[in-house]
Design an enzyme around this catalytic site. Structure first.
Site, PDB file in Angstrom:
ATOM      1  N   TYR A   1      79.900 -47.709 -99.194  1.00 37.71           N
ATOM      2  CA  TYR A   1      79.954 -46.409 -98.515  1.00 37.71           C
ATOM      3  C   TYR A   1      80.184 -46.568 -97.020  1.00 37.71           C
ATOM      4  O   TYR A   1      79.535 -45.915 -96.193  1.00 37.71           O
ATOM      5  CB  TYR A   1      78.653 -45.632 -98.774  1.00 37.71           C
ATOM      6  CG  TYR A   1      78.621 -44.968-100.125  1.00 37.71           C
ATOM      7  CD1 TYR A   1      79.145 -43.688-100.302  1.00 37.71           C
ATOM      8  CD2 TYR A   1      78.095 -45.615-101.227  1.00 37.71           C
ATOM      9  CE1 TYR A   1      79.138 -43.074-101.544  1.00 37.71           C
ATOM     10  CE2 TYR A   1      78.089 -45.017-102.476  1.00 37.71           C
ATOM     11  CZ  TYR A   1      78.610 -43.750-102.629  1.00 37.71           C
ATOM     12  OH  TYR A   1      78.615 -43.155-103.858  1.00 37.71           O
TER      13      TYR A   1
ATOM     14  N   LYS B   1      66.393 -47.509-109.737  1.00 39.57           N
ATOM     15  CA  LYS B   1      65.844 -47.437-108.375  1.00 39.57           C
ATOM     16  C   LYS B   1      64.398 -47.921-108.293  1.00 39.57           C
ATOM     17  O   LYS B   1      64.156 -49.114-108.242  1.00 39.57           O
ATOM     18  CB  LYS B   1      66.030 -46.043-107.801  1.00 39.57           C
ATOM     19  CG  LYS B   1      67.493 -45.736-107.488  1.00 39.57           C
ATOM     20  CD  LYS B   1      67.671 -44.613-106.526  1.00 39.57           C
ATOM     21  CE  LYS B   1      69.149 -44.366-106.227  1.00 39.57           C
ATOM     22  NZ  LYS B   1      69.763 -45.405-105.405  1.00 39.57           N
TER      23      LYS B   1
END
Length: 422
Positions: free
Chosen positions: A17, A264
């Site tokens: 990103y 996560k």
């Protein structure tokens, strides 16, 4: 040392990103609790749990000890044709915390692949039963990962445009409210015969801008989908393991899903691991003498003994009374800070779901991930020793549960300072 590492990194690494032409990356050499330290010794408060994964803080000694012990016993074994005690125990323990209909666990290695497996389970469930149901429902502005299946069921935008023709067709709907539920139900009714499943982030659309919706409306939508025999995939990858103030987002709902996805915080941020759980009914659609009905999906590190050891240790810590008290304290502190922010003229909206807190900075243009405010806010917080990663003009907090009252107050102070100065 700092500059040397930056130069070496720039020569060889491509970061996620990131527009690499304009970016620079801070070398982090150590972590402890809610802090990370760069190569020059500067300390940062990790206010986003290092991309939402670090539940109990960095380099937690209990998790480290359990992983180290496992490393000296069994580091890896193929999970096709073999199993191991950690995978058995983790599945047993996790299933006792989930709704009673969750009966089977399928292991992968990250959130995107947990979603891929869930989608394949649903599509093949109908295929194995000879049913022509192959369309997928999903929320607009959702995010489920960056592999092609997960990307297809996520919100479309500038970051998916290069792949637009390769993404499969999805039936997108708005998140439910009391006002639009009737319209959403009518749309679903039109496509119910071909809809295999509905995949959704419950209560909080994380990467979409920490957008939040009510449990009551979502429960009603889930119930309607079930009445139309549309399977429910609940993406708990971000919101699971205490983030919403309860163990799982499903604990806020009056309806339960058919499939659940986790990653996560699953290992406390220590090692990559993904899990997809499902009902006995879904599992039985693959359980056959016909080998072609098997679920053909796997990864080299499926059910990694090391990652499972970390997940078991993280579960131990999560269920401690001290951890639950810390979660309650963070929820309360966020709520009190939110009341302060609501009075500030530069704040457009404040949102909170448990330990997840978001503030929308009022700007002249429309709220966007690509807002220039990120280029102002991100370095501002870093300079003041706080790791935050604003989503454009949206500031959010997802702190580790070990974050102290004083550190949260420091973060709040710097946010208020930014509002007054910038």
């Amino acid at each position: 040392m700092q500059q040397e590492l930056i130069d070496r990194d720039r020569k060889v690494n491509w970061h996620p990103y990131t527009q690499m032409k304009t970016a620079s990356h801070i070398p982090i050499v150590r972590g402890e609790g809610s802090y990370i330290y760069d190569a020059d010794g500067k300390r940062y408060i990790d206010a986003v749990s290092s991309w939402w994964v670090t539940l109990h803080g960095h380099a937690h000694p209990y998790i480290a000890a359990k992983v180290s012990e496992q490393l000296q016993t069994l580091e890896q074994v193929i999970f096709a044709g073999f199993t191991h005690p950690n995978a058995i125990e983790l599945s047993e323990r996790l299933l006792t915390l989930l709704p009673d209909n969750q009966e089977k666990v399928f292991y992968t290695d990250n959130g995107s692949t947990a979603i891929e497996v869930a989608l394949k389970m649903c599509l093949q469930f109908h295929y194995n039963r000879g049913e022509k149901k192959n369309k997928i429902l999903a929320f607009r502005n959702g995010y489920h990962g960056d592999t092609f299946g997960a990307m297809s069921v996520s919100g479309r935008g500038l970051w998916t445009n290069p792949f637009g023709e390769q993404l499969f067709e999805v039936l997108f709907i708005d998140v439910p409210t009391k006002e639009n539920l009737k319209e959403i139900k009518s749309y679903i009714d039109l496509h119910a015969r071909e809809a295999a499943c509905f995949v959704y982030e419950p209560l909080v659309q994380g990467a979409g801008g920490m957008l939040m919706h009510e449990a009551e409306a979502l429960s009603e939508l889930m119930q309607f989908c079930k009445s139309k025999e549309i399977l429910l995939i609940q993406d708990e990858i971000f919101v699971g393991f205490g983030r919403t103030g309860k163990l799982f987002a499903v604990d806020h709902l009056s309806e339960i899903p058919d499939i659940m996805c986790f990653s996560k915080g699953l290992t406390g941020g220590t090692l990559p691991l993904g899990i997809t759980t499902c009902t006995e009914e879904i599992y039985n659609a693959f359980y056959s003498d016909d080998k072609t009905k098997a679920l053909f999906h796997g990864h080299s590190f499926t059910a990694s003994p090391l990652a499972c050891a970390a997940a078991l240790a993280s579960l131990d810590l999560l269920l401690l009374k001290d951890t639950q008290r810390n979660i309650e304290r963070i929820v309360k502190q966020h709520k009190e800070f939110g009341e302060v922010l609501k009075k500030h003229p530069k704040v457009k909206e404040v949102r909170q779901a448990g330990t997840i807190f978001a503030m929308e900075w009022r700007i002249n243009e429309e709220t966007s991930y690509f807002s220039d405010m990120h280029e102002i806010l991100y370095p501002y917080f870093l300079q003041r020793g706080i790791l935050m990663r604003p989503l454009g003009n949206i500031i959010y907090l997802v702190p580790p549960y070990c974050t102290t009252k004083e550190d949260l107050e420091e973060i709040y102070h710097v946010i208020l300072e930014a509002l007054d100065i910038l």
